[in-house]
Design an enzyme around this catalytic site. Structure first.
Site, PDB file in Angstrom:
ATOM      1  N   ASN A   1       9.875  30.569   7.367  1.00  0.00           N
ATOM      2  CA  ASN A   1       9.493  29.123   7.254  1.00  0.00           C
ATOM      3  C   ASN A   1       9.742  28.392   8.326  1.00  0.00           C
ATOM      4  OD1 ASN A   1       8.839  26.538   6.550  1.00  0.00           O
ATOM      5  ND2 ASN A   1       9.702  26.501   4.637  1.00  0.00           N
TER       6      ASN A   1
ATOM      7  N   ARG B   1       4.895  30.830   6.052  1.00  0.00           N
ATOM      8  CA  ARG B   1       4.583  29.726   5.530  1.00  0.00           C
ATOM      9  C   ARG B   1       3.743  28.692   6.293  1.00  0.00           C
ATOM     10  NH1 ARG B   1       7.531  24.282   4.355  1.00  0.00           N
ATOM     11  NH2 ARG B   1       6.113  23.067   3.090  1.00  0.00           N
TER      12      ARG B   1
ATOM     13  N   HIS C   1       2.491  21.403  -0.688  1.00  0.00           N
ATOM     14  CA  HIS C   1       3.331  21.997  -1.646  1.00  0.00           C
ATOM     15  C   HIS C   1       2.395  22.970  -2.544  1.00  0.00           C
ATOM     16  CE1 HIS C   1       5.949  18.177  -1.802  1.00  0.00           C
ATOM     17  NE2 HIS C   1       6.490  19.173  -0.976  1.00  0.00           N
TER      18      HIS C   1
ATOM     19  N   ARG D   1       9.397   8.935   2.934  1.00  0.00           N
ATOM     20  CA  ARG D   1       7.988   8.750   3.122  1.00  0.00           C
ATOM     21  C   ARG D   1       7.732   7.562   2.078  1.00  0.00           C
ATOM     22  NH1 ARG D   1       6.737  14.573   2.742  1.00  0.00           N
ATOM     23  NH2 ARG D   1       6.714  15.356   4.622  1.00  0.00           N
TER      24      ARG D   1
ATOM     25  N   GLU E   1       8.952  29.434  -3.658  1.00  0.00           N
ATOM     26  CA  GLU E   1       7.660  29.700  -2.602  1.00  0.00           C
ATOM     27  C   GLU E   1       7.608  31.013  -1.850  1.00  0.00           C
ATOM     28  OE1 GLU E   1       8.864  25.585  -1.642  1.00  0.00           O
ATOM     29  OE2 GLU E   1       6.964  25.042  -1.175  1.00  0.00           O
TER      30      GLU E   1
END
Ligand code: ADP
Length: 402
Positions: free
Chosen positions: A7, A94, A183, A244, A387
């Site tokens: 990742n 990823r 996601h 965010r 993940e």
């Protein structure tokens, strides 16, 4: 099959080495992170399973050097977990944005690389870094097959009614402006596990997955397929997050830009990096710190805790309506896995429809747990996300089927 999962961020590389026998039978051999690539003080933290971890601090000028450090650690005589690098059968990456090109994972070839590059326009901070990771592996492990798993792929089953914005249609045609979500790998993993864990019929199930971490999104999954998700064109849309702002009235954007003389890039950075928990509290983007501050009587920290619950509840409520019901609600990722109060408070919004949590079970849940009470009309589960496992599985299947 030994698979290295990568990742790659703009200044970091997270990795896991998994020994995959099958989808269900696998062993984690090592994991770790390279941080501060390009800065004077880079750092490698390598954690082999069953051995002493290795921490190295040194300048790491670029991703190629970072990747070389990871590979050296994997075959190190003391803290390594492999005899030789040729034991690595494949590498899975990823990738943040796959746009409409990718509705599933893909083996990396020139065409896939070109499309990932085209998608960089939508994810300028992430896709170029993901590509650096692929190129670095090509360099240090030439000839080893690589696969790409996309954060957006699971959401490609959304229908136009869910993914289109009510802007002039030409902007979708000209620039592919639409909702892509993010996601996806996590929502896919926890919804599939949840369906099995709760004993639902995969072809007749309505699941809502709440991935609440530093970045957060909620997804509606009908019969195993995503029908709606809260992140949009970029991960900025949806609920409040660590830094965010989530969804705001779009008119605020030009208004603040004019008042403060901000450029588009500065405004984008403010909404992505200075808002959310951090912006509202003025103190921290971290949930643990926020809980401590609220406990000490900080009112704005307490407001953040209430807002995150309300935002999740509003999304869950919308998706219940969209699917005309729900059979299972799943909580996952750093915040939702580790804060029982948040799961309890979100579910309290649905007591009207018979959602009931077993408080003792919920408070004690540390691993995959059904936290709803036996008489709850809807099942509720906490399922830790994984993940990397999805990426390793997809890579294994793609390489085996090649
Ligand atoms: P990312 O989106 O970066 O993967 P994570 O899913 O790791 O984020 O979530 C990070 C968030 O989870 C942080 O706000 C952190 O405070 C929170 N968190 C992690 N562990 C705990 C814990 N044990 N208790 C409370 N909050 C936690």
């Amino acid at each position: 099959m030994i698979i290295l999962v990568i990742n790659c961020g703009s200044s970091s590389v997270k990795y896991q080495l998994l020994d995959m026998e099958s989808d269900e039978k696998y062993t984690l051999r090592a994991k770790g992170i390279v941080e501060k690539i390009g800065l004077p003080e880079g750092k490698l933290t390598h954690k082999p399973v069953g051995k002493q971890p290795l921490v190295r601090t040194l300048p790491i000028p670029d991703h190629k050097v970072g990747m070389k450090l990871v590979l050296d650690a994997l075959v190190d005589p003391d803290c390594g977990v492999l005899e030789k690098l040729s034991d690595i059968d494949a590498v899975g990456h990823r990738i943040v944005q796959g746009a409409e090109f990718f509705s599933s994972s893909a083996l990396v070839d020139d065409d896939v690389l070109r499309k990932i590059e085209l998608c960089s326009d939508f994810a300028p901070l992430h896709n170029p870094a993901n590509l650096l990771g692929i190129r670095a592996i090509e360099n240090v492990l030439p000839g080893v097959p690589q696969a790409a798993t996309f954060d957006t792929a699971f959401h490609q089953t959304m229908e136009a009614v869910s993914y289109l914005y009510a802007l002039p249609y030409k902007y979708y045609e000209q620039y592919r402006i639409r909702r892509y979500g993010a996601h996806g790998t996590s929502h896919q993993y926890v919804s599939q596990r949840g369906i099995r864990f709760a004993g639902l019929d995969p072809d007749n199930s309505r699941v809502i997955t709440c991935h609440i971490g530093n970045g957060s999104s909620v997804t509606a999954v009908r019969n195993g397929k995503c029908v709606d998700t809260s992140m949009g064109f970029t991960p900025l849309e949806g609920m409040i997050m660590g830094t965010r702002c989530g969804s705001i009235d779009a008119s605020i954007v030009p208004y603040i830009m004019k008042k403060e003389g901000l450029t588009p890039d500065e405004m984008t950075a403010m909404m992505n990096k200075q808002s959310g928990f951090l912006g509202l509290s003025g103190l921290t983007s971290d949930m643990r710190d926020m809980c401590t501050l609220a406990g000490q009587g900080n009112e704005r920290a307490a407001l953040v805790l209430r807002k995150v619950v309300l935002d999740i509840a509003k999304l869950v409520g919308a998706y219940i309506a969209e699917m005309n019901g729900v059979d299972l609600i799943v909580f996952t990722a750093g915040i939702a896995e580790n804060n029982p109060w948040l799961r309890r408070d979100v579910c309290a919004h649905f007591s009207y429809m018979g959602v009931r949590i077993d408080d003792a079970v919920n408070d004690a849940a540390r691993e995959e747990t059904m936290i709803s009470a036996p008489d709850s009309r809807v099942k509720v589960a906490m399922i830790p996300t994984d993940e990397e496992l999805v990426i390793a599985r997809d890579t294994m299947h793609l390489v085996a089927g090649k």
